[in-house]
Motif scaffolding. Structure first.
Motif, PDB file in Angstrom:
ATOM      1  N   GLU A  63     -55.069  93.352  15.649  1.00  0.00           N
ATOM      2  CA  GLU A  63     -55.497  92.753  14.391  1.00  0.00           C
ATOM      3  C   GLU A  63     -55.203  93.597  13.159  1.00  0.00           C
ATOM      4  N   SER A 125     -49.411  90.033  10.913  1.00  0.00           N
ATOM      5  CA  SER A 125     -49.657  90.595  12.236  1.00  0.00           C
ATOM      6  C   SER A 125     -49.007  91.963  12.329  1.00  0.00           C
ATOM      7  N   ASN A 174     -54.899  88.161  22.242  1.00  0.00           N
ATOM      8  CA  ASN A 174     -53.733  88.237  21.376  1.00  0.00           C
ATOM      9  C   ASN A 174     -52.498  87.798  22.147  1.00  0.00           C
ATOM     10  N   TYR A 195     -54.060  85.335  17.328  1.00  0.00           N
ATOM     11  CA  TYR A 195     -55.051  86.379  17.588  1.00  0.00           C
ATOM     12  C   TYR A 195     -56.443  85.841  17.309  1.00  0.00           C
TER      13      TYR A 195
END
Length: 677
Positions: A63, A125, A174, A195
């Motif tokens: 993240e 990302s 994820n 995610y």
């Protein structure tokens, strides 16, 4: 043995290992930095720059890029809750309660920052980024008006087909797919990411969906066309800050209700940010010495923020242009490069605030519109004499203006144009010997208030805000020892005037004021080894990296709320950070990354009456490749907060009611697999 003693022992062992090192990979001093299309060997660069390539980027969790950024001296990333984070370069979070301000961010050719200076960095990302260059302090010439610094983010430039799956603590999941390939005259990339996490605290779940497309079309030997499309849909809950007593009772709780205000969970506090960014750029070689570059891009942002006291909708339209002509000429022992260009943008934002009825829009409060226009002309030159003396001198003329209009419940409008600023920047590097350089640098920075500061969450137009500005001077040394160890040290002195600082009212709404000046002096150091090959199985290879920042940041001529703060430490900036990354390879397969982050105590308000505790956090990552005939499976396990430390990863500085604390997760893990075909 204490964990501090253990870290010292590991550092000492790493130094002993380095004396036995065998052959090495490419020289650290020969790493090339881009410096916006002017590739330069790191050892001869005049810039205050650090590079995060594959070894550092592999440390990131799905993240965020926190682990990579925080390994860089002078850079700091903080996370108040998952997807709610900010980046500081040499103390620039003074005015950033969340997000990224006062730092210019580019993605390949394209500009992520809007015309007012705000960047939605959390829409990206970490897996999208293949390389990151961090420029600390004002650059002013090619990058325009900022005092914090500049980030250049780069995506894949080589063929790749990979699938990544990971899961972990707190319901973390994820998934990503990347496909990049050179096909004839085209190099294209497709990247997709999903995610989600429930997270450590209540009311702090997060979810992100991202799609990225690019195509670089080399349609002749002299010209190329680059197109890019980025779509991100991010939503995350915001638990809010706690008092020290609340944190000690229950670290996982969200901000509770008070006698006058509901709590974060009751109001379903959070953020929903949907952004689409598209652009095209074109490069053309006009002849042996001349070339031209032009970029056009646009973006749209749909932003929702149910907060304790209101529900805010923002609708943003952004347009940007960048163009420059380049001239390069070489003689026997002299080379020269010039660049003349312009970058500008327009940001239009419609803001609607309503009463928040448990996460739903209710009665209207205020409707407003802002339009920000900014731009800068720049002229820069590089000069190289006999591969010994290198200069990088630039100047830019910067303008910034905004128009405001109140649409509801009353009407009103106005326009403010800040004074145009000439911002020079001078850099000189002298190569004292092979792998040994000294550099001096001086530059002026200027940073206008962003839209979120002109019209902040208290829903008032702050028409008295003016840009902050200042001069930065620094001296640096870079040295390669025996083709095995690289060390860099930098000392800087930045004096800022009209510093913009954050305030909160009793409802927790923020506003900003100009307050006096600051003196920001600091020393930054990096010690990094090559990857040593021991020609055996246990261990097979070893590499280490240690970085540190040592700051003396003070307020000057600063008063507020009938108090004198002059001489106080700068709010939210730790005086000392020390970070390390040790990489071991065993059996020529098993890779272990062992990292540490030490942060000294930090002042949490301008009065310096409340300080955080110092923190020491360790992470460890195991990676193991399994090779097949046509694919490679990379298994990995990350353990975050290895020592189960009680700490805070992002403070709410100057928070009303002493709600400074956003507790970070205790020990947690992520396990995953990446397949490269």
């Amino acid at each position: 043995m204490t964990k501090y003693g253990f870290l010292i022992l590991v550092f000492c062992n790493s130094a002993l290992f380095s004396q036995k090192g065998g052959d090495s990979l490419a020289l650290i001093s020969e790493v090339k930095i881009d410096a916006y299309k002017k590739p330069t060997p790191f050892i001869t660069s005049t810039k205050s720059v650090s590079v995060a390539s594959e070894n550092l980027l592999n440390q990131n969790t799905p993240e965020r890029m926190l682990e990579s950024v925080n390994q860089i001296a002078g850079a700091r990333m903080e996370e108040r809750s998952p997807a709610s984070y900010r980046i500081s370069l040499r103390g620039s979070t003074l005015r950033s309660p969340f997000g990224v301000r006062n730092i210019k961010v580019y993605l390949d050719d394209f500009i992520l920052s809007d015309a007012s200076g705000n960047t939605y960095f959390n829409t990206l990302s970490p897996e999208l980024i293949d390389r990151m260059e961090v420029y600390k302090g004002p650059e002013s010439g090619d990058y325009g008006a900022v005092t914090g610094g500049t980030l250049l983010l780069q995506t894949k430039k080589a063929d790749n087909l990979s699938v990544n799956l990971a899961t972990g603590s707190y319901g973390t999941f994820n998934q990503s797919i990347r496909f990049s390939k050179q096909s004839g005259k085209h190099f294209f990339e497709i990247f997709e990411n999903y995610y989600r996490t429930d997270s450590y605290r209540k009311q702090s779940a997060a979810e992100r969906k991202l799609i990225f497309l690019k195509d670089r079309f080399q349609y002749t030997q002299k010209a190329s066309l680059h197109a890019m499309l980025l779509f991100s849909d991010l939503k995350y809950q915001t638990p809010g800050g706690l008092t020290l007593e609340q944190m000690q009772i229950d670290r996982k709780q969200a901000r509770p209700a008070t006698a006058t205000l509901p709590g974060a969970a009751e109001q379903n506090a959070g953020i929903r940010n949907r952004m689409i960014l598209a652009g095209v750029s074109h490069e053309y070689n006009l002849g042996p010495q001349f070339s031209h570059f032009i970029l056009l891009q646009g973006s749209y942002v749909d932003f929702e923020n149910p907060f304790i006291t209101n529900f805010e909708n923002r609708f943003e339209k952004n347009f940007a242009l960048r163009t420059h002509f380049n001239y390069e000429k070489s003689w026997n022992t002299v080379s020269l490069a010039w660049r003349l260009g312009f970058e500008g943008g327009i940001n239009t934002i419609l803001i609607k605030n309503y009463d928040n009825n448990k996460g739903n829009e209710s009665n209207p409060q205020n409707f407003d519109q802002l339009k920000n226009t900014s731009g800068f002309y720049f002229l820069s030159q590089k000069f190289n004499i006999a591969e010994k003396l290198f200069t990088d001198i630039s100047i830019s003329l910067n303008s910034n203006a905004y128009e405001w209009e109140r649409l509801y419940p009353v009407s009103g409008n106005g326009k403010i144009h800040f004074k145009n600023q000439w911002l020079p920047n001078f850099g000189i590097t002298y190569l004292l010997g092979k792998g040994f350089s000294v550099r001096v640098k001086a530059g002026k920075g200027n940073s206008a208030p962003t839209n979120e500061e002109v019209r902040s969450s208290d829903q008032q137009f702050n028409l008295n805000l003016v840009p902050e500005y200042g001069w930065n001077k620094e001296l640096g040394l870079r040295k390669q020892f025996g083709n095995t160890i690289f060390i860099e040290g930098s000392y800087f002195d930045f004096r800022m005037k009209d510093a913009i600082v954050r305030r909160q009212n009793e409802a927790g709404q923020e506003f900003f004021v100009n307050q006096g000046s600051t003196s920001q002096k600091g020393f930054e150091v990096l010690l990094e080894s090559k990857s040593f090959n021991f020609q055996n199985d246990f261990p097979s290879r070893f590499k280490f990296r240690i970085s540190g920042s040592f700051y003396n940041f003070k307020f000057e001529n600063y008063t507020g709320n009938n108090q004198v703060f002059s001489g106080n430490d700068l709010t939210g900036v730790p005086a000392t950070t020390i970070n390390s990354l040790l990489n071991f390879v065993f059996l020529k397969k098993l890779s272990i990354d062992y990292s540490h982050f030490y942060t000294s105590k930090t002042p949490l308000n301008d009065a310096n009456s409340v300080w955080s505790e110092s923190s020491f956090v360790g992470n460890i990552q195991f990676r193991f490749p399994v090779n097949f005939e046509k694919a490679r499976l990379n298994l990995y396990l990350q353990i975050q907060n290895l020592y189960n430390t009680d700490y805070v990863l992002g403070f709410d500085t100057n928070a009303f009611g002493s709600r400074f604390y956003n507790p970070a997760a205790k020990r947690n893990f992520i396990i995953g697999a990446k397949i490269d075909f």
